[in-house]
Design an enzyme around this catalytic site. Structure first.
Site, PDB file in Angstrom:
ATOM      1  N   ASP A  25      -1.491  -8.123  17.883  1.00 38.68           N
ATOM      2  CA  ASP A  25      -2.366  -7.441  16.932  1.00 38.68           C
ATOM      3  C   ASP A  25      -3.603  -8.293  16.634  1.00 38.68           C
ATOM      4  OD1 ASP A  25      -2.270  -5.076  14.895  1.00 38.68           O
ATOM      5  OD2 ASP A  25      -2.831  -6.817  13.675  1.00 38.68           O
ATOM      6  N   ASN A  26      -4.777  -7.684  16.756  1.00 34.79           N
ATOM      7  CA  ASN A  26      -6.034  -8.352  16.380  1.00 34.79           C
ATOM      8  C   ASN A  26      -6.148  -9.811  16.837  1.00 34.79           C
ATOM      9  OD1 ASN A  26      -7.397  -6.284  15.150  1.00 34.79           O
ATOM     10  ND2 ASN A  26      -6.523  -6.681  13.126  1.00 34.79           N
TER      11      ASN A  26
ATOM     12  N   GLU B 279      -4.572  -6.484  21.601  1.00 33.57           N
ATOM     13  CA  GLU B 279      -5.120  -5.360  20.838  1.00 33.57           C
ATOM     14  C   GLU B 279      -6.419  -5.814  20.184  1.00 33.57           C
ATOM     15  OE1 GLU B 279      -5.420  -2.748  17.051  1.00 33.57           O
ATOM     16  OE2 GLU B 279      -4.967  -4.886  17.113  1.00 33.57           O
TER      17      GLU B 279
ATOM     18  N   LYS C 279       0.841  -1.202   0.000  1.00 34.55           N
ATOM     19  CA  LYS C 279       0.000   0.000   0.000  1.00 34.55           C
ATOM     20  C   LYS C 279       0.878   1.254   0.000  1.00 34.55           C
ATOM     21  CE  LYS C 279      -4.081  -2.000   0.336  1.00 34.55           C
ATOM     22  NZ  LYS C 279      -4.919  -1.992   1.532  1.00 34.55           N
TER      23      LYS C 279
ATOM     24  N   ASP D 188      -3.391  -7.048   0.249  1.00 33.19           N
ATOM     25  CA  ASP D 188      -1.979  -7.074   0.658  1.00 33.19           C
ATOM     26  C   ASP D 188      -1.758  -7.969   1.869  1.00 33.19           C
ATOM     27  OD1 ASP D 188      -3.525  -5.254   2.136  1.00 33.19           O
ATOM     28  OD2 ASP D 188      -1.736  -4.157   2.799  1.00 33.19           O
TER      29      ASP D 188
ATOM     30  N   GLN E 281      -0.181 -12.402  10.514  1.00 27.63           N
ATOM     31  CA  GLN E 281      -0.736 -12.297   9.169  1.00 27.63           C
ATOM     32  C   GLN E 281       0.451 -12.103   8.234  1.00 27.63           C
ATOM     33  OE1 GLN E 281      -3.238  -8.926   9.852  1.00 27.63           O
ATOM     34  NE2 GLN E 281      -1.588  -7.455   9.558  1.00 27.63           N
TER      35      GLN E 281
ATOM     36  N   LYS F  84       1.780   4.810   9.482  1.00 28.96           N
ATOM     37  CA  LYS F  84       1.650   3.415   9.096  1.00 28.96           C
ATOM     38  C   LYS F  84       2.142   3.202   7.663  1.00 28.96           C
ATOM     39  CE  LYS F  84      -2.790   2.790  10.128  1.00 28.96           C
ATOM     40  NZ  LYS F  84      -4.074   2.076  10.304  1.00 28.96           N
ATOM     41  N   TYR F  85       2.067   4.275   6.842  1.00 29.85           N
ATOM     42  CA  TYR F  85       2.397   4.102   5.424  1.00 29.85           C
ATOM     43  C   TYR F  85       3.570   4.954   4.961  1.00 29.85           C
ATOM     44  CZ  TYR F  85      -2.306   2.293   5.895  1.00 29.85           C
ATOM     45  OH  TYR F  85      -3.395   1.627   6.344  1.00 29.85           O
TER      46      TYR F  85
END
Lengths: 672, 672
Positions: A391-392, A420, A260, A355, A320, A533-534
């Site tokens: 994360d998640n 999280e 991204k 992604d 992930q 983040k990007y």
């Protein structure tokens, strides 16, 4: 046709335990009747209560029992009756790891005899009862040894031989003999509560921690990709603010496929760095380090350097994969495949996240997958990392987490896992129950006095308070809440004070926070514009309007005051809905902090705060001092109702240390 | 030194069930996590709720499962989502006896696919997803048979062959196919809640019964000892009042040794009859009948005659012995012995009850004792007795009752046990949990509006409401409460209405009650003067001031109104603390009763009653009629607030049947 099921007879068997007359129930604390562990930290006094009673009026003896889970030997502590058949006992946990506790009780024939004896009047009754008592003492003697046995045998003999009523009464009710005999009870008909409740003892930081999240890649020299070494150079800055956990987003190689671009655009350009959560590329996956950040040596160095600044490193574990993660090629069976043979990317139709490849936990090879994922934690734990922000977790099976956390903590009982999971309440609670040490909360979106009061009252309620440790974040890289977008500096200050004083654990995503970053990517959204983040960001940490000095004062108050670390939270009434107030009281140290926050960022607000003086350990008749740890001002207050005025343009909050009453002339002894 | 305990590893095993992603918790109703049974009656719809959820966003399927305890086969009913991860399912229990129920859930791949498919937009996505859907349908077909298999196979084939997007969408989301495929789910990764919760189904009378207690020996001709035959002659009198349970104090031979005299004096004279609770003499014990009352044939006759009057006989089972009970000689080991060799009489030092020998449940021969005591119930059950009022169960071990009740009910699931335990709340609750069908309550001493409201609110709370069935007694042979001693006729009427309308089960000790017996043996005590417990009494049942006709009206209201039998109780606000009001609402039949009682026996009291019209099924805009079932008066009420005036000199209570709204002109269709 109904088949008879011989095993499920409803008639209890007529065996062995019919003379166990004591019953035990309603043991607290407990989580789902012992299915999950209660949590405490090292040094805690664990208070166990239970309903214990028997038929009739005989005297009961009750004990709480406890042991380390890997130790077969139970320790015991006496329980005392609180009234209404409720009993309480305590024990202290002084080691990390898993314990078990339970309750046992029995009808005590000796204590019953003694209780009855003291009430007897009739001479014949007394003489006959004395003989029974002598038997009980002899029986106790037979269970004792050495000096105790000798003394009980002697007491039994004397009681048996006595004839004078007064002598007999004196011997039977002798206090010392009573205490001694009670030490050797007849426990043949003891009842034990069938559940051995699990208890996890964590280290202090599990309940008291101050997190600072930063992106190492933004910490470099202008126009260069920051490194872990640059991050190391920032440690004094973070430490000076008083934080004790430095938390980094994933430090692994970032996928190139379908990367991204800035502001989450679909197609990255050549010079885009991608999201750290798109994990894995040809350089490696979850056990590798992004080459532009550094090496394993740099991680080790950072861990050590952080420690020397009183900081602990926390890593982000996000299970992930980017499409070019090595797992995709080496273990295609760990991913779900679409009917066209392609690997299923993350989606929530009609939304697609091409992604990211989620793991397929329903894979035939799920056991190998579990083992590999657990080995990621083990890998970083071996490198000295003891805090993981996960994360998640709510998008991976609960059973996996329960297994993985237990497994890591078995080897490293000092590891802390922060969940999280910003999701539905029961899912968040389940994750906390099954082993996560700390949990993100809805604090991020609780703004009004009513919202905050209701939410933290809920968090303090049993059984949640025994397993769910809130970690409050006013912002994260994913969440720039609306309040911060529109309220300006006063809201950043107020939200920080709230996060830092309502719960033992809190954190901020910086430097965006102390530098008052408030612009969303789009109106009505919660994403940061130009999110780190990007892309890389340049932060001017020396900006004069930085909140860093303010944050340092808040964290100093937390470090100096045990009540802000582990004190009981109690909301305090105010007569102005823009003013929220609460006390934190640490009974052990007597430390008391009173917080008052003006929730209105635009106007000064004033009102009366109504204190429960007794709950704060204050005498109603004597004035007392409160010291504002933010402004350093001192006030003399008097009685339960006191006036507060908070101007958001100066400071939207008081963190008041409530001090011992002032001296008055009554303290002098005029008559000396 | 700590010994390692290899069995207690805290790491769950990496086996078999790692792909069970659904979790289940907080199942209701339940008592102590399934340790004890929930109670219902035949015909009840049992409503089960649970928290069910999984990781991620996949679609869950949840079912409640249930079976008779002796039947291995589970039945299932679908559960529906209530929001916030809560699910509900129901089943009906249509047989007496013990059931088990539980909850199971699974992540349903077909339903998830369908949910996602409906949201897909992209044409490629739709085509690929359709192929997956065809696979799911084929898999469902393989689990189906006959016509269903054929239809699912066909649906799968069509979906696989379709190419046009519209056709494909239509076939994939076809409602009928969806419902059909969902009937054959993939349950390989199903989770089952580990507890199979027990449920006891009793007959209707367990929750709705009207008890009348009398001493048969007082029912004879003047100056003669009444008999069971005399008792039979009284049946029309009792039946006319509308009772359905005739309860007799113990009918066994009465001990002669240390027999108590009139008014509980220590020494009986020759012509004293003794207390029926001093059980056993040379004529026999708990399985014998007092010769002056009659024979076993008379008991059988009474059982049958009672039945013909709509009455059921209840016997009193009191497990204690007079000194001359045959057990004392045949089984001295069932009693405790004092140090002088004598048998221990009942005592609570310094008080002594030398006419009573309690059993020693810690006897070495406890198993034989348990068997013998259980055989007492079995004996009378064989004679057709199906209701037992158990005397002082709280002075015998809980484990004994749990075993004995289960054992009797295994053979006679229609037996009802009433626990006469006036003792501490947790002890009373334990007895109800372990199997007693009904329980005496503190109603006897709850007099004010606040006391009654608090107590019945507590009784309605979970989990107590699921196992504790209150049986309310305004008096008993042991208890003439102070209120009845001083309040006169209005209090007798008010207390009767309260007992009869607050709970499904109630009872009175008569004829003392309807004949307004109010004199205590001594000031400040609760014993009746000249108590029937120790002497014969003559009752003039035809006295003009008897409450019998009033009682008949109250019992008629109970019989005619389902809401008074099983309706939900809801307190109704009044603006006068002497007026208590509550509604009973039976949702199934729509029956609604509103009760208003003046608690002040001395003065008329008036006030406004504030109804929750919606909860009573009334429209806010339309007047409605209330019919007083006691006075037969009709009132038209309007809106939520209505005026009530109750003069205790006439009637201290309304039992108002709330009737459908009156017709108005709007009901006519002028346009026909």
């Amino acid at each position: 046709m109904a088949k008879k099921n011989p095993e499920s007879s409803s008639v209890p068997a007529l065996q062995g335990d019919g003379r166990r007359r004591a019953v035990i129930g309603a043991v607290t604390p407990q989580v789902d009747d012992g299915r999950f562990a209660v949590k405490r930290v090292v040094g805690d006094v664990v208070e166990i209560e239970a309903d214990c009673f028997a038929d009739g009026h005989d005297v009961l003896a009750c004990r709480v029992r406890f042991r380390r889970e890997d130790d077969r030997t139970w320790c015991e502590a006496a329980m005392t009756a609180l009234g209404n058949d409720r009993w309480r006992g305590t024990f202290t946990v002084d080691e990390l790891g898993r314990y078990r506790y339970g309750v046992c009780a029995w009808v005590d024939p000796f204590l019953t005899w003694r209780h009855d004896f003291a009430r007897r009047i009739d001479a014949d009754d007394l003489r006959i009862a004395a003989r029974t008592g002598a038997d009980f003492m002899a029986a106790a003697a037979s269970r004792a040894r050495g000096e105790h046995r000798r003394r009980l045998t002697e007491a039994s003999r004397k009681l048996r031989e006595a004839t004078e009523l007064d002598v007999l009464r004196h011997l039977a009710l002798d206090e010392e003999v009573g205490i001694l005999a009670a030490q050797y009870p007849d426990r043949r008909h003891e009842s034990t509560y069938p559940v051995e409740f699990p208890l996890v003892v964590d280290r202090e930081r599990a309940q008291f921690s101050s997190w600072y999240e930063l992106f190492p890649r933004s910490m470099g020299a202008p126009d260069t990709h920051g490194t872990l070494r640059d991050c190391e150079a920032c440690l004094p800055y973070v430490a000076k603010m008083g934080f004790d956990v430095l938390y980094l987003p994933p430090i692994h190689p970032i996928g190139r496929e379908r990367r991204k671009g800035k502001n989450n655009t679909l197609l990255a350009s050549e010079d885009d760095f991608g999201s750290p959560w798109a994990i894995g590329a040809r350089e490696g996956g979850h056990k590798a380090i992004h080459p532009q950040l550094g090496t394993l040596t740099d991680v080790r160095s950072l861990v050590a350097a952080a420690r020397s600044h009183g900081l602990e490193l926390a890593l982000d574990i996000a299970f992930q994969c980017a499409p070019d993660h090595p797992y995709v090629e080496s273990h295609p069976e760990w991913f779900r495949h679409r009917a066209d043979g392609s690997i299923q990317y993350a989606e929530n139709p009609p939304k697609k996240y091409q992604d990211i490849y989620p793991f397929d936990f329903e894979s035939v090879q799920w056991q190998a997958l579990w083992e590999e994922l657990a080995s990621v934690f083990a890998f970083w734990a071996r490198e000295g990392v003891r805090i993981f922000r996960v994360d998640n977790p709510h998008t991976k099976p609960f059973a996996f987490w329960e297994w993985a956390i237990a497994r890591i903590k078995q080897e490293h009982p000092d590891v802390i896992f922060l969940a999280e999971a910003f999701t539905r309440p029961k899912v968040m609670h389940r994750l906390a129950k099954l082993g996560f040490t700390q949990s993100y909360t809805y604090f991020t979106w609780r703004n009004t006095k009513q919202e905050l009061t209701e939410y933290f009252t809920e968090l303090m309620a049993a059984p949640g308070r025994d397993y769910f440790r809130p970690n409050c974040w006013p912002n994260t890289p994913d969440i720039l809440p609306e309040s911060l977008q529109v309220g300006g500096r006063p809201v950043f200050m107020a939200r920080l004070v709230l996060a830092a004083t309502l719960a033992g654990n809190y954190g901020i995503y910086g430097p965006a926070y102390e530098l008052l970053e408030y612009a969303p990517r789009e109106h009505g959204g919660e994403e940061y514009a130009n999110s780190e983040k990007y892309e890389l960001r340049r932060w001017d940490l020396d900006r004069p309007d930085s909140l860093a000095p303010f944050i340092a004062r808040v964290n100093a108050a937390r470090r100096e005051h045990p009540s802000l670390q582990r004190g009981q939270l109690a909301f305090v009434a105010t007569d102005n809905d823009e003013l929220i107030s609460y006390a934190r009281v640490d009974a052990a140290s007597g430390d008391v902090i009173l917080v008052v926050v003006n929730l209105d960022p635009h106007h000064p607000q004033s009102g009366w705060v109504s204190l429960d003086l007794a709950a704060l350990g204050l005498e109603p008749e004597r004035p007392f001092q409160v010291h504002d740890l933010l402004s350093d001002a001192h006030y003399v207050w008097n009685g339960p109702r006191n006036f507060v005025l908070l101007d958001p343009a100066q400071a939207p909050a008081h963190i008041l240390h409530v001090r011992k009453p002032l001296r008055t002339e009554h303290d002098f002894d005029y008559f000396l």
